[in-house]
Design an enzyme around this catalytic site. Sequence first.
Site, short mmCIF file in Angstrom:
data_model
loop_
_atom_site.label_atom_id
_atom_site.label_comp_id
_atom_site.label_asym_id
_atom_site.label_seq_id
_atom_site.Cartn_x
_atom_site.Cartn_y
_atom_site.Cartn_z
N LYS A 194 36.86 -6.10 25.33
CA LYS A 194 37.02 -4.64 25.38
C LYS A 194 36.30 -4.07 26.60
O LYS A 194 35.47 -4.77 27.22
CB LYS A 194 36.45 -4.02 24.10
CG LYS A 194 34.94 -4.13 23.98
CD LYS A 194 34.45 -3.74 22.60
CE LYS A 194 32.93 -3.88 22.50
NZ LYS A 194 32.46 -3.80 21.11
N ARG A 199 30.41 4.47 10.64
CA ARG A 199 31.10 4.76 11.89
C ARG A 199 32.59 4.69 11.63
O ARG A 199 33.25 5.70 11.57
CB ARG A 199 30.66 3.74 12.95
CG ARG A 199 31.05 4.10 14.35
CD ARG A 199 30.51 3.13 15.38
NE ARG A 199 31.11 1.78 15.28
CZ ARG A 199 30.97 0.83 16.19
NH1 ARG A 199 30.24 1.06 17.27
NH2 ARG A 199 31.52 -0.35 16.04
N TYR A 206 16.56 11.53 49.39
CA TYR A 206 16.56 12.92 48.93
C TYR A 206 15.18 13.33 48.41
O TYR A 206 14.55 12.59 47.64
CB TYR A 206 17.57 13.11 47.79
CG TYR A 206 19.00 13.24 48.27
CD1 TYR A 206 19.37 14.32 49.08
CD2 TYR A 206 19.96 12.31 47.90
CE1 TYR A 206 20.69 14.45 49.50
CE2 TYR A 206 21.27 12.44 48.32
CZ TYR A 206 21.64 13.50 49.13
OH TYR A 206 22.93 13.63 49.55
N MET A 229 24.25 8.87 45.71
CA MET A 229 25.53 8.58 45.04
C MET A 229 26.14 7.28 45.56
O MET A 229 26.63 6.45 44.78
CB MET A 229 26.50 9.74 45.26
CG MET A 229 27.80 9.57 44.50
SD MET A 229 28.98 10.89 44.83
CE MET A 229 28.26 12.25 43.93
C1 PLP Z 1 31.82 -4.99 20.62
C2 PLP Z 1 32.05 -5.51 19.27
C3 PLP Z 1 31.68 -6.83 18.94
C4 PLP Z 1 30.95 -7.75 19.87
O1 PLP Z 1 29.57 -7.46 19.91
P1 PLP Z 1 28.53 -8.31 20.79
O2 PLP Z 1 27.21 -7.87 20.26
O3 PLP Z 1 28.72 -7.90 22.20
O4 PLP Z 1 28.80 -9.74 20.56
C5 PLP Z 1 32.04 -7.28 17.68
N1 PLP Z 1 32.69 -6.48 16.80
C6 PLP Z 1 33.01 -5.21 17.09
C7 PLP Z 1 33.70 -4.38 16.07
C8 PLP Z 1 32.69 -4.67 18.32
O5 PLP Z 1 33.03 -3.41 18.59
#
Ligand code: PLP
Length: 407
Positions: A46, A144, A296, A344
């Site tokens: 992701k 969540r 800056y 930046m």
């Molecule tokens: C991001 C995520 C993971 C992976 O987590 P890590 O701690 O990076 O291994 C697993 N399950 C869900 C639902 C996530 O959103």
Amino acid sequence: MDFPATSRQSPLRPCWAEIDTAAFEHNYRLLSSMAGPACASLAIVKANAYGHGLEICAPAAVRGGAQWLGVTSVEEGVAARSLCPSARILVMGGLFPGQAAATLAGQLTPVVWEPYQLGELERAAEDRRATLPVHLEIDTGMSRQGANLADLPAILARLAGASPLRLEAIMTHLYASDDGTGETTAAQLDKLERALGFVAAEPTLRPEFLSVGASAALLGGESDQIAALAKRFRLRPMVRIGIGLYGVAPRFNPPLADPLHAAKLAQAGAQLKPVLTWKTRITSVRSIPAGTQIGYNGTFVATEPMRLALLPIGYADGLDRRLSNRFSLLAGGQRAPLVGRISMDQAVLDITEIPGLAPGEEVVILGSQGAASVTAYDHADASGTVPWDVFTRIAARVARIGRATAG
Ligand SMILES: *Cc1c(COP(=O)(O)O)cnc(C)c1O
């Protein structure tokens, strides 16, 4: 200016991240072998593969043996599908109104929990006369996403009915598997066990997987309890591995109570290989007399003569501005302090103690140079965040270059 060959071949602003695909594949193989053959090891890619580049990492995960990839959104899922035609792709962050058709067209597997998500998917599946596997998330304590236990029987009855959706997995997310006492996870697994009781009460539902745990659960040993729970309900465990694939072992706080698990974590941590090296090159070098202000607002004033190196990287590239005057990068194989405010698009290094540096010289922002290294935890600790955030804030304009370099 005579820049070394690599930058002449690709005439880009010299600020890039090298992604070691061999290290990534090694990490997948190491972690999935820790999970064991009875467990499905989903590779989390992701958020542009934690900032490492989806196009580089998703195919590398598949080469490493991953059958499942995890992404946040349908958009990311569609991108992953075009790279990996035969992988299973789990969309973990929910499905937004209007995205059901794209989910089916991309052969994506959605995580669901809201009745509206089921409704949209059912209509889209009926339109295509298709059956769609779904992973049902249960909220076991994170508050969540996921269904409450109270709402679960109605959802299960719907899936057990004439729905074109097929319940393939029961999923939950652990919110403190990096708590070495394991107490919060134990409470979450108790709740999950109650949820599994509801699932078992609908005999026509035959999910295959119990999807629980991220890198910390695997590396900290909680995956043993998860496997035992899965076995009791005749499910196959699935672990969702993220940060470990990118070469970072999560920290446990308080530390792991079980010495056996602590030893296993230390061993695995030592075997994980860093994947990303973030680099730039010195643009110009100048000498300044004592009393000169840098950057800056002149937050740094030289108290003696100094040599400075200008870098074409700033907070717009993801170098946290809070590291101004309090962090160092690698130049000439040594740590060189950042002086003055990070701008930046530019930053200034103090190279007074490192002789012989000239424009074109490589500087490592994150990663190793010779024997020295700057880790994602170094960045995170200095800016008050976590490695996940350090990686994902590396900006889109920083080119990701994949290459297999691990020995
Ligand atoms: C991001 C995520 C993971 C992976 O987590 P890590 O701690 O990076 O291994 C697993 N399950 C869900 C639902 C996530 O959103």
